[in-house]
Motif scaffolding. Structure first.
Motif, short mmCIF file in Angstrom:
data_model
loop_
_atom_site.label_atom_id
_atom_site.label_comp_id
_atom_site.label_asym_id
_atom_site.label_seq_id
_atom_site.Cartn_x
_atom_site.Cartn_y
_atom_site.Cartn_z
N GLU A 66 0.81 -1.23 0.00
CA GLU A 66 0.00 0.00 0.00
C GLU A 66 0.84 1.26 0.00
O GLU A 66 0.34 2.35 -0.27
CB GLU A 66 -0.97 0.01 1.18
CG GLU A 66 -0.30 0.10 2.53
CD GLU A 66 -1.26 -0.05 3.68
OE1 GLU A 66 -1.18 0.77 4.61
OE2 GLU A 66 -2.10 -0.97 3.66
N SER A 100 -8.85 0.96 -8.92
CA SER A 100 -9.30 1.28 -7.56
C SER A 100 -8.48 0.43 -6.61
O SER A 100 -7.85 -0.54 -7.00
CB SER A 100 -10.81 1.02 -7.40
OG SER A 100 -11.11 -0.34 -7.62
N LEU A 101 -8.49 0.82 -5.34
CA LEU A 101 -7.63 0.20 -4.35
C LEU A 101 -8.42 -0.18 -3.13
O LEU A 101 -9.29 0.57 -2.67
CB LEU A 101 -6.54 1.21 -3.95
CG LEU A 101 -5.49 0.73 -2.97
CD1 LEU A 101 -4.53 -0.23 -3.66
CD2 LEU A 101 -4.73 1.92 -2.42
N GLU A 102 -8.12 -1.36 -2.59
CA GLU A 102 -8.71 -1.77 -1.32
C GLU A 102 -7.57 -2.18 -0.40
O GLU A 102 -6.77 -3.05 -0.74
CB GLU A 102 -9.70 -2.91 -1.51
CG GLU A 102 -10.38 -3.22 -0.20
CD GLU A 102 -11.78 -3.78 -0.33
OE1 GLU A 102 -12.31 -4.18 0.71
OE2 GLU A 102 -12.33 -3.81 -1.43
N MET A 103 -7.48 -1.50 0.75
CA MET A 103 -6.40 -1.78 1.69
C MET A 103 -6.87 -2.50 2.94
O MET A 103 -6.07 -3.17 3.59
CB MET A 103 -5.71 -0.47 2.09
CG MET A 103 -4.99 0.19 0.94
SD MET A 103 -4.03 1.62 1.42
CE MET A 103 -5.29 2.88 1.48
N SER A 104 -8.14 -2.38 3.30
CA SER A 104 -8.57 -2.96 4.56
C SER A 104 -9.91 -3.70 4.51
O SER A 104 -10.27 -4.34 5.47
CB SER A 104 -8.65 -1.86 5.63
OG SER A 104 -9.59 -0.88 5.23
N GLY A 105 -10.61 -3.63 3.43
CA GLY A 105 -11.91 -4.28 3.33
C GLY A 105 -11.79 -5.76 3.08
O GLY A 105 -10.71 -6.35 3.11
N ALA A 107 -12.09 -7.54 0.35
CA ALA A 107 -11.26 -7.95 -0.79
C ALA A 107 -9.81 -8.09 -0.38
O ALA A 107 -9.13 -9.04 -0.79
CB ALA A 107 -11.40 -6.95 -1.94
N ALA A 108 -9.32 -7.18 0.43
CA ALA A 108 -7.92 -7.24 0.88
C ALA A 108 -7.74 -8.26 1.99
O ALA A 108 -6.82 -9.09 1.94
CB ALA A 108 -7.45 -5.86 1.33
N SER A 109 -8.59 -8.23 2.99
CA SER A 109 -8.39 -9.11 4.16
C SER A 109 -8.52 -10.58 3.80
O SER A 109 -7.77 -11.42 4.29
CB SER A 109 -9.33 -8.73 5.30
OG SER A 109 -10.67 -8.88 4.92
N ALA A 150 -2.30 -4.63 -0.12
CA ALA A 150 -3.46 -3.99 -0.73
C ALA A 150 -3.77 -4.69 -2.05
O ALA A 150 -2.91 -5.37 -2.63
CB ALA A 150 -3.20 -2.51 -0.96
N ASP A 153 -7.72 -3.20 -8.09
CA ASP A 153 -8.75 -3.70 -9.00
C ASP A 153 -8.62 -2.89 -10.29
O ASP A 153 -8.81 -1.68 -10.28
CB ASP A 153 -10.13 -3.52 -8.38
CG ASP A 153 -11.26 -3.97 -9.29
OD1 ASP A 153 -11.05 -4.08 -10.53
OD2 ASP A 153 -12.35 -4.19 -8.78
#
Length: 184
Positions: A66, A100-105, A107-109, A150, A153
């Motif tokens: 990330e 787009s980016l996912e760091m904690s939701g 999709a990431a976890s 992270a 997408d």
């Protein structure tokens, strides 16, 4: 490919079939495309690894630290281009993507839970961000602080397909306007 595909629908289906297959086939050249993004007033590019492909939603997933420069770039300008070449097929793809980016939701976890005990996890556990200056080679096993994992997408908005072939080059565009042949 020995038999050249003639219809745009067959070519588009073959492109997505190859993309979906490249995730599992570690030697497929499309597994490691070049991702180009915008860095201020300059272009920036790097090789990434495709981790998941969903042809139905036209999504390509990439894992990243990330703190990587590409994260800052995509947060400021969420568009990019993925470029791939397959010598076996003679095909080049240029996929224009919305990032787009996912760091904690979820999709990431959920993905982090799958890889956290694998050797790949080391890529996201360094106490230093990618590109940080070092006073020598990086330690083989840096101290673990926390995971900086992270998921990027990359939603494909258009595919520019180019076939280089001894019998003649061909090119087609697949996007929101449909599929069409264009001059190579």
């Amino acid at each position: 490919m020995d038999d050249r595909l003639d219809s745009l629908a067959a070519i588009e289906a073959a492109v997505w079939h190859q993309l979906a297959g490249c995730v599992a086939e570690k030697t497929h050249p499309w597994r490691t495309p070049v991702l180009a993004t915008v860095n201020g007033d300059a272009a920036d590019a790097r090789t990434v690894v495709l981790r998941e492909v969903d042809p139905r939603t036209r999504q390509l997933l990439i894992y990243t630290d990330e703190r990587a420069g590409k994260v800052h770039q995509l947060l400021n300008h969420p568009r990019g281009t993925l470029v791939m070449w397959s010598p076996a097929l003679g095909w080049q793809l240029r996929c224009r993507v919305r990032l787009s980016l996912e760091m904690s939701g979820l999709a990431a976890s959920s993905r982090w839970a799958r890889i956290r005990l694998s050797p790949a996890a080391q890529d996201y556990l360094s106490p230093l961000p990618p590109g940080a200056p070092l006073h020598g080679p990086a330690p083989a096993h840096p101290p673990v602080t926390r995971a900086y994992f992270a998921v990027i997408d990359a939603t494909v908005e258009s595919v520019d397909w180019l076939e280089l072939h001894a019998d003649g080059h061909r090119r087609a565009i697949f996007d929101g306007q449909g599929a069409r042949w264009v001059q190579p």
